[in-house]
Design a protein around this motif. Structure first.
Motif, PDB file in Angstrom:
ATOM      1  N   ALA A 283     -38.151  63.065  -5.642  1.00  0.00           N
ATOM      2  CA  ALA A 283     -38.541  62.077  -5.379  1.00  0.00           C
ATOM      3  C   ALA A 283     -38.409  61.235  -3.992  1.00  0.00           C
ATOM      4  O   ALA A 283     -38.611  60.865  -3.773  1.00  0.00           O
ATOM      5  CB  ALA A 283     -38.604  60.851  -6.634  1.00  0.00           C
ATOM      6  N   LEU A 284     -36.857  61.695  -4.112  1.00  0.00           N
ATOM      7  CA  LEU A 284     -36.233  60.670  -2.605  1.00  0.00           C
ATOM      8  C   LEU A 284     -37.608  61.369  -0.942  1.00  0.00           C
ATOM      9  O   LEU A 284     -37.611  60.338  -0.044  1.00  0.00           O
ATOM     10  CB  LEU A 284     -35.074  61.176  -2.738  1.00  0.00           C
ATOM     11  CG  LEU A 284     -34.074  59.868  -1.191  1.00  0.00           C
ATOM     12  CD1 LEU A 284     -34.502  58.630  -1.615  1.00  0.00           C
ATOM     13  CD2 LEU A 284     -32.635  60.457  -1.567  1.00  0.00           C
ATOM     14  N   PRO A 285     -37.415  62.984  -1.012  1.00  0.00           N
ATOM     15  CA  PRO A 285     -38.652  62.895   0.285  1.00  0.00           C
ATOM     16  C   PRO A 285     -39.669  62.216  -0.134  1.00  0.00           C
ATOM     17  O   PRO A 285     -40.484  61.120   1.280  1.00  0.00           O
ATOM     18  CB  PRO A 285     -38.268  64.520   0.247  1.00  0.00           C
ATOM     19  CG  PRO A 285     -37.374  65.134  -0.291  1.00  0.00           C
ATOM     20  CD  PRO A 285     -37.405  63.544  -1.651  1.00  0.00           C
ATOM     21  N   THR A 286     -40.385  62.256  -0.367  1.00  0.00           N
ATOM     22  CA  THR A 286     -41.732  61.562  -1.517  1.00  0.00           C
ATOM     23  C   THR A 286     -41.764  59.647  -1.126  1.00  0.00           C
ATOM     24  O   THR A 286     -42.287  59.595  -0.185  1.00  0.00           O
ATOM     25  CB  THR A 286     -42.249  61.632  -2.702  1.00  0.00           C
ATOM     26  OG1 THR A 286     -41.982  63.160  -3.272  1.00  0.00           O
ATOM     27  CG2 THR A 286     -43.427  61.505  -2.672  1.00  0.00           C
ATOM     28  N   LEU A 287     -40.612  59.231  -1.572  1.00  0.00           N
ATOM     29  CA  LEU A 287     -39.989  58.034  -1.403  1.00  0.00           C
ATOM     30  C   LEU A 287     -40.357  57.482   0.459  1.00  0.00           C
ATOM     31  O   LEU A 287     -40.674  56.834   1.084  1.00  0.00           O
ATOM     32  CB  LEU A 287     -39.773  57.674  -2.063  1.00  0.00           C
ATOM     33  CG  LEU A 287     -39.350  57.301  -3.914  1.00  0.00           C
ATOM     34  CD1 LEU A 287     -37.844  57.053  -4.291  1.00  0.00           C
ATOM     35  CD2 LEU A 287     -40.118  56.949  -4.088  1.00  0.00           C
ATOM     36  N   LEU A 288     -39.312  58.161   0.775  1.00  0.00           N
ATOM     37  CA  LEU A 288     -39.056  58.169   2.164  1.00  0.00           C
ATOM     38  C   LEU A 288     -40.371  58.457   3.118  1.00  0.00           C
ATOM     39  O   LEU A 288     -40.180  58.168   3.962  1.00  0.00           O
ATOM     40  CB  LEU A 288     -37.721  59.087   2.628  1.00  0.00           C
ATOM     41  CG  LEU A 288     -36.662  58.771   2.258  1.00  0.00           C
ATOM     42  CD1 LEU A 288     -35.852  59.791   2.287  1.00  0.00           C
ATOM     43  CD2 LEU A 288     -36.033  57.320   3.305  1.00  0.00           C
ATOM     44  N   GLY A 289     -41.203  59.557   2.852  1.00  0.00           N
ATOM     45  CA  GLY A 289     -42.274  59.827   3.434  1.00  0.00           C
ATOM     46  C   GLY A 289     -43.243  58.863   3.389  1.00  0.00           C
ATOM     47  O   GLY A 289     -43.346  58.548   4.096  1.00  0.00           O
ATOM     48  N   ALA A 290     -43.357  58.496   1.396  1.00  0.00           N
ATOM     49  CA  ALA A 290     -44.223  57.083   1.877  1.00  0.00           C
ATOM     50  C   ALA A 290     -43.967  56.067   2.517  1.00  0.00           C
ATOM     51  O   ALA A 290     -44.629  54.962   3.188  1.00  0.00           O
ATOM     52  CB  ALA A 290     -44.394  57.004   0.744  1.00  0.00           C
ATOM     53  N   MET A 291     -42.485  55.773   2.736  1.00  0.00           N
ATOM     54  CA  MET A 291     -42.289  54.232   3.353  1.00  0.00           C
ATOM     55  C   MET A 291     -42.315  54.760   4.939  1.00  0.00           C
ATOM     56  O   MET A 291     -42.772  54.246   5.952  1.00  0.00           O
ATOM     57  CB  MET A 291     -41.105  54.111   3.555  1.00  0.00           C
ATOM     58  CG  MET A 291     -40.201  54.175   1.571  1.00  0.00           C
ATOM     59  SD  MET A 291     -38.365  53.639   1.306  1.00  0.00           S
ATOM     60  CE  MET A 291     -37.784  52.371   2.524  1.00  0.00           C
ATOM     61  N   GLN A 292     -42.382  55.877   5.079  1.00  0.00           N
ATOM     62  CA  GLN A 292     -42.800  56.458   6.741  1.00  0.00           C
ATOM     63  C   GLN A 292     -44.001  56.143   6.724  1.00  0.00           C
ATOM     64  O   GLN A 292     -44.555  55.744   8.118  1.00  0.00           O
ATOM     65  CB  GLN A 292     -41.986  57.894   7.140  1.00  0.00           C
ATOM     66  CG  GLN A 292     -42.241  58.026   8.646  1.00  0.00           C
ATOM     67  CD  GLN A 292     -42.149  59.926   8.602  1.00  0.00           C
ATOM     68  OE1 GLN A 292     -41.920  60.934   8.206  1.00  0.00           O
ATOM     69  NE2 GLN A 292     -41.598  60.388   9.976  1.00  0.00           N
ATOM     70  N   LYS A 293     -44.923  56.533   5.950  1.00  0.00           N
ATOM     71  CA  LYS A 293     -46.738  56.433   6.564  1.00  0.00           C
ATOM     72  C   LYS A 293     -46.082  54.878   6.245  1.00  0.00           C
ATOM     73  O   LYS A 293     -47.331  54.293   7.178  1.00  0.00           O
ATOM     74  CB  LYS A 293     -46.892  57.296   5.281  1.00  0.00           C
ATOM     75  CG  LYS A 293     -48.893  56.892   5.005  1.00  0.00           C
ATOM     76  CD  LYS A 293     -49.724  57.552   4.424  1.00  0.00           C
ATOM     77  CE  LYS A 293     -51.133  57.245   4.502  1.00  0.00           C
ATOM     78  NZ  LYS A 293     -51.048  57.735   3.597  1.00  0.00           N
ATOM     79  N   ASN A 294     -45.964  53.786   5.770  1.00  0.00           N
ATOM     80  CA  ASN A 294     -46.268  52.597   4.824  1.00  0.00           C
ATOM     81  C   ASN A 294     -45.929  51.992   6.912  1.00  0.00           C
ATOM     82  O   ASN A 294     -46.364  50.944   7.277  1.00  0.00           O
ATOM     83  CB  ASN A 294     -45.537  52.089   4.702  1.00  0.00           C
ATOM     84  CG  ASN A 294     -46.039  52.118   3.124  1.00  0.00           C
ATOM     85  OD1 ASN A 294     -47.313  52.467   2.497  1.00  0.00           O
ATOM     86  ND2 ASN A 294     -45.367  51.870   1.913  1.00  0.00           N
ATOM     87  N   ALA A 295     -44.816  52.361   7.482  1.00  0.00           N
ATOM     88  CA  ALA A 295     -44.354  52.271   8.772  1.00  0.00           C
ATOM     89  C   ALA A 295     -45.231  52.373  10.143  1.00  0.00           C
ATOM     90  O   ALA A 295     -45.065  52.094  10.693  1.00  0.00           O
ATOM     91  CB  ALA A 295     -43.104  52.785   9.062  1.00  0.00           C
ATOM     92  N   SER A 296     -45.544  52.893   9.810  1.00  0.00           N
ATOM     93  CA  SER A 296     -47.168  53.474  10.666  1.00  0.00           C
ATOM     94  C   SER A 296     -47.781  52.487  11.573  1.00  0.00           C
ATOM     95  O   SER A 296     -48.462  52.571  12.098  1.00  0.00           O
ATOM     96  CB  SER A 296     -47.753  54.537  10.291  1.00  0.00           C
ATOM     97  OG  SER A 296     -48.855  54.662   9.250  1.00  0.00           O
ATOM     98  N   THR A 297     -48.101  51.977  10.759  1.00  0.00           N
ATOM     99  CA  THR A 297     -49.047  50.366  10.961  1.00  0.00           C
ATOM    100  C   THR A 297     -48.094  49.214  10.500  1.00  0.00           C
ATOM    101  O   THR A 297     -47.010  49.453  10.530  1.00  0.00           O
ATOM    102  CB  THR A 297     -50.302  50.424   9.596  1.00  0.00           C
ATOM    103  OG1 THR A 297     -49.220  49.809   8.670  1.00  0.00           O
ATOM    104  CG2 THR A 297     -50.851  51.095   9.504  1.00  0.00           C
ATOM    105  N   GLU A 298     -48.304  48.542  12.401  1.00  0.00           N
ATOM    106  CA  GLU A 298     -48.076  47.228  12.442  1.00  0.00           C
ATOM    107  C   GLU A 298     -47.645  46.536  11.346  1.00  0.00           C
ATOM    108  O   GLU A 298     -45.960  45.695  11.104  1.00  0.00           O
ATOM    109  CB  GLU A 298     -48.378  46.435  13.532  1.00  0.00           C
ATOM    110  CG  GLU A 298     -47.572  45.347  14.412  1.00  0.00           C
ATOM    111  CD  GLU A 298     -48.706  44.325  15.425  1.00  0.00           C
ATOM    112  OE1 GLU A 298     -48.152  43.115  15.581  1.00  0.00           O
ATOM    113  OE2 GLU A 298     -49.423  45.737  16.157  1.00  0.00           O
ATOM    114  N   SER A 299     -48.499  46.098  10.469  1.00  0.00           N
ATOM    115  CA  SER A 299     -48.114  45.153   9.409  1.00  0.00           C
ATOM    116  C   SER A 299     -47.499  45.830   8.218  1.00  0.00           C
ATOM    117  O   SER A 299     -46.232  45.369   7.839  1.00  0.00           O
ATOM    118  CB  SER A 299     -49.293  45.218   8.322  1.00  0.00           C
ATOM    119  OG  SER A 299     -50.222  45.733   8.514  1.00  0.00           O
ATOM    120  N   GLY A 300     -47.829  47.093   8.401  1.00  0.00           N
ATOM    121  CA  GLY A 300     -46.369  47.827   7.402  1.00  0.00           C
ATOM    122  C   GLY A 300     -44.956  48.058   7.842  1.00  0.00           C
ATOM    123  O   GLY A 300     -43.992  47.481   7.257  1.00  0.00           O
ATOM    124  N   ALA A 301     -44.912  48.818   8.332  1.00  0.00           N
ATOM    125  CA  ALA A 301     -43.322  48.264   9.795  1.00  0.00           C
ATOM    126  C   ALA A 301     -44.122  46.937   9.326  1.00  0.00           C
ATOM    127  O   ALA A 301     -42.070  47.103   9.077  1.00  0.00           O
ATOM    128  CB  ALA A 301     -44.089  48.500  10.948  1.00  0.00           C
TER     129      ALA A 301
END
Length: 176
Positions: free
Chosen positions: A37-55
Motif C-alpha cells: 500500500a505505501l507506494p500507492t499512498l505516496l503516489g496518491a499524495m504526490q498526485k494530490n500535491a500537483s494542484t495548488e489547493s491539494g499541495a
C-alpha cells in the motif's frame, strides 16, 4: 529518506506484531499490506500535491502531524484509527474502497483488514513525511517532488524509476 526507510519505520516487527494482535491478522499479511500500500499512498499524495489547493491541504496536514509526537507508532493502543481513516479518505478520495479491495486481493486479506491496517499506520506515515518536509524546508510547490524522491522516481508520478529496485529489496527488511 526513501521508501525503504519509511517502510522500515512503519512496518517494523513491533508495529506489525501489535497490528496483528489487535486485528487478529497474520503478521506476514500485515507486512504485505503495508508494503503493497505505501507506494500507492505516496503516489496518491504526490498526485494530490500537483494542484495548488491539494499541495496547500497536504502541507497543512503534514505540518499538523509533524508536530504531533504521539503520531509515531510506539503503542498501537494510542493510535487514533478515526484520524487514520480520515487521512486515508483525504489521500485516496472516492477510490479508497477499490484500492482496499485490490490490495486485499494481492495480499490475501479483506478490504476491511486493509482499512484497519492502513488506518493504524496513516498517522505515523504523516508524522514521518511531515518531519521530512520540515527538515528539508520543502515549500508547498515542491511537495510533489519531495514525494517523488521518496518513491525513487523524481517529480513525475508516472516515472517509477528506482521504485522496482526499492520494492525488490524490501524482502530483506521483512525477512521474506
Amino acid at each position: 529518506m526513501d521508501l525503504v526507510n519509511i517502510l522500515s519505520s512503519l512496518a517494523g516487527n513491533d508495529t506489525v506484531n501489535e497490528i496483528s494482535k489487535k486485528f487478529n491478522i497474520d503478521t506476514n499479511k500485515v507486512s504485505s499490506v503495508i508494503t503493497s500500500a505505501l507506494p500507492t499512498l505516496l503516489g496518491a499524495m504526490q498526485k494530490n500535491a500537483s494542484t495548488e489547493s491539494g499541495a496547500a491541504a497536504l502541507a497543512k496536514a503534514l505540518g499538523d502531524h509533524a508536530n504531533n509526537s504521539g503520531s509515531m507508532i510506539s503503542n498501537l493502543a494510542g493510535v487514533d484509527l478515526t484520524d487514520g481513516s480520515k487521512i486515508l479518505g483525504k489521500i485516496l478520495g472516492n477510490n479508497a474502497g477499490s484500492i482496499f479491495d485490490k490490495i486485499g486481493k494481492q495480499t490475501g486479506t479483506t478490504s476491511g483488514q486493509v482499512n484497519n491496517i492502513l488506518s493504524s499506520i496513516a498517522p505515523a506515515m504523516m508524522n514521518i513525511l511531515g518531519k521530512l518536509k520540515n527538515n528539508n524546508n520543502t515549500g508547498n510547490d515542491a511537495l510533489g517532488a519531495l514525494l517523488g524522491s521518496v518513491l525513487g522516481g523524481g517529480a513525475s508520478s508516472s516515472n517509477t524509476g528506482g521504485l522496482g529496485s526499492i520494492l525488490g529489496g524490501l524482502g530483506k527488511i521483512f525477512g521474506k
